[in-house]
Write a protein that holds these residues in place. Structure first.
Motif, PDB file in Angstrom:
ATOM      1  N   ARG A 165       0.834  -1.202   0.000  1.00 29.48           N
ATOM      2  CA  ARG A 165       0.000   0.000   0.000  1.00 29.48           C
ATOM      3  C   ARG A 165       0.873   1.259   0.000  1.00 29.48           C
ATOM      4  N   LEU A 166       1.923   1.234   0.792  1.00 28.24           N
ATOM      5  CA  LEU A 166       2.813   2.390   0.859  1.00 28.24           C
ATOM      6  C   LEU A 166       3.668   2.512  -0.388  1.00 28.24           C
ATOM      7  N   LYS A 167       4.091   1.389  -0.926  1.00 23.80           N
ATOM      8  CA  LYS A 167       4.932   1.417  -2.126  1.00 23.80           C
ATOM      9  C   LYS A 167       4.190   2.049  -3.282  1.00 23.80           C
ATOM     10  N   ALA A 168       2.889   1.814  -3.356  1.00 27.00           N
ATOM     11  CA  ALA A 168       2.104   2.398  -4.444  1.00 27.00           C
ATOM     12  C   ALA A 168       2.055   3.909  -4.347  1.00 27.00           C
ATOM     13  N   LYS A 169       2.229   4.443  -3.132  1.00 25.83           N
ATOM     14  CA  LYS A 169       2.173   5.889  -2.939  1.00 25.83           C
ATOM     15  C   LYS A 169       3.552   6.494  -2.735  1.00 25.83           C
ATOM     16  N   ARG A 170       4.612   5.681  -2.859  1.00 21.91           N
ATOM     17  CA  ARG A 170       5.953   6.187  -2.626  1.00 21.91           C
ATOM     18  C   ARG A 170       6.388   7.087  -3.776  1.00 21.91           C
ATOM     19  N   MET A 171       6.879   8.268  -3.445  1.00 23.49           N
ATOM     20  CA  MET A 171       7.288   9.211  -4.470  1.00 23.49           C
ATOM     21  C   MET A 171       8.634   8.795  -5.055  1.00 23.49           C
ATOM     22  N   VAL A 172       8.700   8.763  -6.380  1.00 19.96           N
ATOM     23  CA  VAL A 172       9.964   8.470  -7.055  1.00 19.96           C
ATOM     24  C   VAL A 172      10.625   9.807  -7.345  1.00 19.96           C
ATOM     25  N   PHE A 173      11.572  10.195  -6.499  1.00 18.28           N
ATOM     26  CA  PHE A 173      12.152  11.534  -6.595  1.00 18.28           C
ATOM     27  C   PHE A 173      12.963  11.747  -7.867  1.00 18.28           C
ATOM     28  N   SER A 174      13.494  10.676  -8.440  1.00 17.51           N
ATOM     29  CA  SER A 174      14.309  10.825  -9.647  1.00 17.51           C
ATOM     30  C   SER A 174      13.474  11.013 -10.903  1.00 17.51           C
ATOM     31  N   ASP A 175      12.176  10.812 -10.804  1.00 20.35           N
ATOM     32  CA  ASP A 175      11.289  10.986 -11.957  1.00 20.35           C
ATOM     33  C   ASP A 175      11.280  12.453 -12.367  1.00 20.35           C
ATOM     34  N   ILE A 219      13.351  19.454  -5.124  1.00 15.52           N
ATOM     35  CA  ILE A 219      14.525  18.895  -4.456  1.00 15.52           C
ATOM     36  C   ILE A 219      15.615  19.956  -4.424  1.00 15.52           C
ATOM     37  N   ILE A 220      16.024  20.327  -3.217  1.00 16.04           N
ATOM     38  CA  ILE A 220      17.033  21.375  -3.034  1.00 16.04           C
ATOM     39  C   ILE A 220      18.214  20.789  -2.283  1.00 16.04           C
ATOM     40  N   ALA A 221      19.361  20.747  -2.941  1.00 15.99           N
ATOM     41  CA  ALA A 221      20.600  20.291  -2.319  1.00 15.99           C
ATOM     42  C   ALA A 221      21.361  21.521  -1.816  1.00 15.99           C
ATOM     43  N   VAL A 222      21.612  21.566  -0.522  1.00 17.13           N
ATOM     44  CA  VAL A 222      22.268  22.726   0.092  1.00 17.13           C
ATOM     45  C   VAL A 222      23.767  22.454   0.149  1.00 17.13           C
ATOM     46  N   SER A 266      23.755  14.453  -8.112  1.00 15.93           N
ATOM     47  CA  SER A 266      23.418  14.859  -9.481  1.00 15.93           C
ATOM     48  C   SER A 266      23.016  13.662 -10.343  1.00 15.93           C
ATOM     49  N   GLN A 267      23.590  12.500 -10.064  1.00  9.97           N
ATOM     50  CA  GLN A 267      23.263  11.305 -10.844  1.00  9.97           C
ATOM     51  C   GLN A 267      21.926  10.696 -10.425  1.00  9.97           C
ATOM     52  N   LEU A 268      21.702  10.594  -9.111  1.00  7.91           N
ATOM     53  CA  LEU A 268      20.493   9.959  -8.609  1.00  7.91           C
ATOM     54  C   LEU A 268      19.285  10.900  -8.619  1.00  7.91           C
ATOM     55  N   LEU A 269      19.553  12.197  -8.543  1.00 11.91           N
ATOM     56  CA  LEU A 269      18.489  13.204  -8.520  1.00 11.91           C
ATOM     57  C   LEU A 269      18.788  14.276  -9.569  1.00 11.91           C
TER      58      LEU A 269
END
Length: 367
Positions: free
Chosen positions: A91-101, A108-111, A232-235
């Protein structure tokens, strides 16, 4: 309305402290019935050693006690069996956000910073807390594996909860937080090379259940090493926020952290000048680390990257930041009336203004 329906509706308001979703939606309520004024509720915890069991029990009791006709509440806590946990994971996997999409709605902010000691982590922690206070759903990854400090800055002492291979991040000040420091028994050093760092970040992004976020912040290590490249590669849709002090040495090194975007194709959204000045009792300002460094960095990055990289904030040097950090309460919450807290809240508003909608985005459609 039947008694059971009224109880279920009341339980719909009980939010799991870690998953941040109603316990009824998560399948945690096994039964709920009202007999002669006594509400009897059985709740299934995800694991036997759930650290939030007392919070869940208290919240269930409070919610059910408000239902008409309830005079007494009896809450029984059980534990999900393997089949029920598998259903929960699905149930959670179906709603898990794929951040690399590339079509992800999460910003997504990298500081980043060129060198250590410029207050990058404290700025990141305060931005996360301020954004959450503004009503945004915020996640925070401590990507500074060798020099992790986010758990301490956010006041987190408990480890993440594991549901089989899924990791539930602790929530502090409304922010979901994960750090390698949460998996260590003590303040031991992490002695890893590049591949291990990449794998740690990859696991944070795939195995940790952040759910649907408005903003994901990453506290990067100083410089332009392995972790900056892995991000940078994963996100690939991540953006960079560069932190510096006014000192010329700091801005020169921070420039390298910004111009890495020429190779990684990330966008640098702005510069933050920390420790800009110290306010004195007579109203004057003492510029301990010099002046103008943030503006020079902004102009240099704008010239090299060929787009505007604005100076978003100049944060004063205040003791309240250090005190809040030592107490695990970001200054935007511990001393909200201070000038630095006000500046940080204004910065959080600027960074959180991007609309989280579907306009201009391609949607998967089939005919």
């Amino acid at each position: 309305m039947t008694d059971s329906v009224a109880l279920r509706r009341a339980l719909d308001t009980v939010i799991d402290p870690e998953l941040r979703r109603p316990i009824t939606e998560l399948g945690m309520v096994e039964s709920a019935q009202l007999n002669d004024g006594t509400a009897q509720v059985k709740v299934l915890l995800t694991i036997a050693g759930c650290p939030m069991r007392s919070t869940i029990e208290s919240d269930v009791t409070t919610a059910v006690a408000a239902v008409a006709g309830v005079q007494q509440v009896e809450v029984t806590l059980g534990v999900m069996d393997p089949h029920q946990r598998a259903e929960l994971r699905d149930r959670l996997k179906a709603k898990r956000m794929v951040f690399s999409d590339p079509d992800s709605l999460t910003r997504i902010i990298a500081v980043a910073s060129g060198k250590g000691g410029v207050g990058k982590s404290s700025v990141t922690a305060n931005l996360a807390a301020a954004m959450a206070a503004n009503g945004l759903k915020v996640g925070l990854i401590d990507a500074d594996v060798h020099g992790f400090s986010i758990p301490s800055l956010m006041g987190i002492t408990q480890p993440p909860t594991r549901v089989d291979e899924m990791i539930l991040p602790p929530v502090a000040h409304g922010v979901k937080v994960i750090s390698i420091g949460m998996f260590l028994d003590s303040n031991q050093p992490v002695i890893w090379r590049g591949p291990m760092l990449h794998r740690a970040l990859e696991q944070f992004l795939t195995d940790v259940y952040f759910s649907d976020l408005d903003v994901l912040l990453l506290d990067l290590p100083p410089g332009t090493g392995d972790m900056a490249i892995s991000v940078s590669q994963l996100l690939p849709n991540s953006e960079l926020l560069v932190i510096t002090t006014p000192q010329s040495t700091a801005t020169q090194v921070a420039e390298r952290a910004g111009t890495i975007a020429l190779q990684t194709k990330q966008k640098v959204i702005g510069v933050v000048e920390n420790m800009s000045y110290l306010s004195l009792p007579d109203g004057s300002k003492m510029e301990i680390f010099g002046t103008g460094g943030g503006q020079r960095l902004s102009e240099s990055l704008s010239s090299q990257l060929q787009y505007s990289v604005p100076l978003l904030a100049q944060l004063p040097l205040e003791e309240a930041v250090r005190v809040g950090s030592d107490q695990g309460v970001p200054v935007v919450l511990s001393t909200p009336e201070s000038p630095v807290a006000q500046s940080l809240r204004e910065l959080a508003i600027k960074l959180g203004q991007r609309p989280r909608g579907l306009a201009g985005r391609s949607l998967p459609m089939s005919f």
